[in-house]
Scaffold this motif. Sequence first.
Motif, mmCIF file in Angstrom:
data_model
loop_
_atom_site.group_PDB
_atom_site.id
_atom_site.type_symbol
_atom_site.label_atom_id
_atom_site.label_comp_id
_atom_site.label_asym_id
_atom_site.label_seq_id
_atom_site.Cartn_x
_atom_site.Cartn_y
_atom_site.Cartn_z
ATOM 1 N N LEU A 152 -8.339 -6.147 11.553
ATOM 2 C CA LEU A 152 -7.251 -6.697 12.740
ATOM 3 C C LEU A 152 -6.062 -7.185 12.044
ATOM 4 O O LEU A 152 -5.005 -6.841 12.635
ATOM 5 C CB LEU A 152 -8.062 -7.524 13.471
ATOM 6 N N ALA A 153 -6.086 -7.513 11.029
ATOM 7 C CA ALA A 153 -4.885 -8.088 10.453
ATOM 8 C C ALA A 153 -4.811 -8.227 8.733
ATOM 9 O O ALA A 153 -6.136 -8.398 8.418
ATOM 10 C CB ALA A 153 -4.507 -9.467 11.054
ATOM 11 N N THR A 154 -4.040 -8.229 8.017
ATOM 12 C CA THR A 154 -4.065 -8.270 6.496
ATOM 13 C C THR A 154 -2.845 -9.388 5.965
ATOM 14 O O THR A 154 -1.925 -9.438 6.900
ATOM 15 C CB THR A 154 -4.006 -7.170 5.993
ATOM 16 N N ARG A 155 -3.162 -10.176 5.001
ATOM 17 C CA ARG A 155 -2.436 -10.963 4.607
ATOM 18 C C ARG A 155 -2.186 -11.009 2.893
ATOM 19 O O ARG A 155 -3.380 -10.779 2.358
ATOM 20 C CB ARG A 155 -2.484 -12.580 5.001
ATOM 21 N N ALA A 161 -5.310 -11.316 -1.484
ATOM 22 C CA ALA A 161 -5.196 -10.751 -0.104
ATOM 23 C C ALA A 161 -6.332 -11.139 0.901
ATOM 24 O O ALA A 161 -7.542 -11.506 0.316
ATOM 25 C CB ALA A 161 -5.371 -9.179 -0.284
ATOM 26 N N GLU A 162 -6.197 -11.095 2.205
ATOM 27 C CA GLU A 162 -7.189 -11.404 3.103
ATOM 28 C C GLU A 162 -7.074 -10.214 4.179
ATOM 29 O O GLU A 162 -5.886 -9.674 4.422
ATOM 30 C CB GLU A 162 -7.015 -12.416 3.807
ATOM 31 N N ALA A 163 -8.083 -10.104 4.634
ATOM 32 C CA ALA A 163 -8.340 -8.935 5.769
ATOM 33 C C ALA A 163 -9.338 -9.562 6.837
ATOM 34 O O ALA A 163 -10.329 -10.000 6.457
ATOM 35 C CB ALA A 163 -9.047 -7.785 5.403
ATOM 36 N N LEU A 171 -12.231 -11.652 4.904
ATOM 37 C CA LEU A 171 -12.742 -11.181 3.440
ATOM 38 C C LEU A 171 -11.372 -11.481 2.637
ATOM 39 O O LEU A 171 -10.219 -11.252 3.111
ATOM 40 C CB LEU A 171 -13.105 -9.650 3.325
ATOM 41 N N ARG A 172 -11.699 -11.965 1.389
ATOM 42 C CA ARG A 172 -10.673 -12.206 0.592
ATOM 43 C C ARG A 172 -10.950 -11.560 -0.859
ATOM 44 O O ARG A 172 -11.910 -11.420 -1.354
ATOM 45 C CB ARG A 172 -10.679 -13.932 0.404
ATOM 46 N N ALA A 297 1.965 -1.349 -2.973
ATOM 47 C CA ALA A 297 2.671 -2.647 -2.681
ATOM 48 C C ALA A 297 2.134 -3.627 -2.903
ATOM 49 O O ALA A 297 1.056 -3.843 -3.730
ATOM 50 C CB ALA A 297 2.891 -2.562 -1.035
ATOM 51 N N PRO A 298 2.695 -4.920 -2.900
ATOM 52 C CA PRO A 298 2.116 -6.050 -3.374
ATOM 53 C C PRO A 298 0.625 -6.399 -2.914
ATOM 54 O O PRO A 298 0.319 -6.253 -1.609
ATOM 55 C CB PRO A 298 2.905 -7.362 -2.886
ATOM 56 N N ARG A 299 -0.211 -6.235 -3.846
ATOM 57 C CA ARG A 299 -1.640 -6.649 -3.668
ATOM 58 C C ARG A 299 -2.354 -5.314 -2.906
ATOM 59 O O ARG A 299 -3.449 -5.317 -2.168
ATOM 60 C CB ARG A 299 -1.974 -7.701 -2.790
#
Length: 421
Positions: A152-155, A161-163, A171-172, A297-299
């Motif tokens: 649904l989203a990533t950071r 990184a997280e998802a 998840l990390r 890209a980053p991560r």
Amino acid sequence: MDIRPGRRNYRGMTQDADALIVGGGLNGPATALALAGAELRVALIDAAEPDVRMDPGFDGRAYNLGLASRRFLTVVGVWDEIGPQSQPVREVVLEDARPGERAVAALAHFDHDEIDEGPAAQIVEDRVLRPALLRACQAHPRIAIHAPATVLATRRDDAGAEADLSTGETLRAPLLIACDGRDSPLARAAGIRRTGWGYDQTGLVCAVEHEKDHQGVARQRFLPGGPFAVLPLPGGRRSSLVWTERTAEARRIHALPDADYRAEVEARMGGALGAVTLAGKRWMYPLKLSVAQSWIAPRLALVGDAAHAVHPIAGQGLNLGLRDAAALAEVLAEAKRRGEDIGASLVLERYQTWRRFDGVSLALGMDAVNRLFSSDDPALRLIRDAGVRLATALRPARRAFMREAAGVSGDLPKMLRGERV
């Protein structure tokens, strides 16, 4: 990037895995196995139900796996299962023809003994390869499968990184890996642009049964609408067809009832295998060239079609993806042994530097070959046919061609040489 407040930096942050792989087709599980074999912990996120992925039904799809890809599959532990169900390609025949033409003189002929290591390629059906990869992932202690689950989203930031998943989990990991196809949502969300163009061509895929034994011969017939590949399947009297037509013509053919569709197939096969009957499903998909302008890209790292979607003229799409997986696993494993952050930009740059030139050059090469041979211009046909005959007349040239097709030339990752990382 919106990593939630209060989390510690990468070194102290609780991690669910070393890498989060998004995409459960073929490249996703293959990459998961490559990384797990390099002693990395992996979370594989797949939007499809596991039972759907494991369905053994015959649908005609098959893959042309080069020798290097077979080595990769041996290292990750699945070739022993799929090898006995594969079909070695003993000969490759190139022909220039028109629909309805029967016997035509071959432009070029390649025998499997052109290279010393064995057959340059083997044909493996989707219904064999896909379940084998998934079973291997399910059995591996360093792979956790999250399915069905969508991202649904990533950071992503310096901490990792997280998802966020549709299951409610977050998840990390230090790294996200996009194996989510040619229109990769992860790449798009990261702002990665793509270069490419359409062909006004559509791919048609089906399988046929035929009255004559194919004897392990793969045929590539160059027709005015595009290449028509006949890939031999196990058993001797079945083949998978991967062919290209102008989009309007492809839609017309795809809409035909089976009897008329079969007649179109026979008109293009040239009669070498006798009368044919359709077997399994019929597929149609648009063709285009699409290459990511950056593979990182980053991560984030892109693998397979997420990085490069190529024309199917030489059946190299999956082979390219496995090369990506092998190179990324080797780069990350070496970084981990040195104590580096495996998601750091300097680490990911090594992967991109290693793989990007090969991927882009092959994509553009397939584009050029398709344009050259998808024409019925008499003068162009005369020139190109003479060029192919001249280029393949000598054994060293044929040998070089077969080694390239087998994927055993160039700077190969260890897994493509049959070595563990």
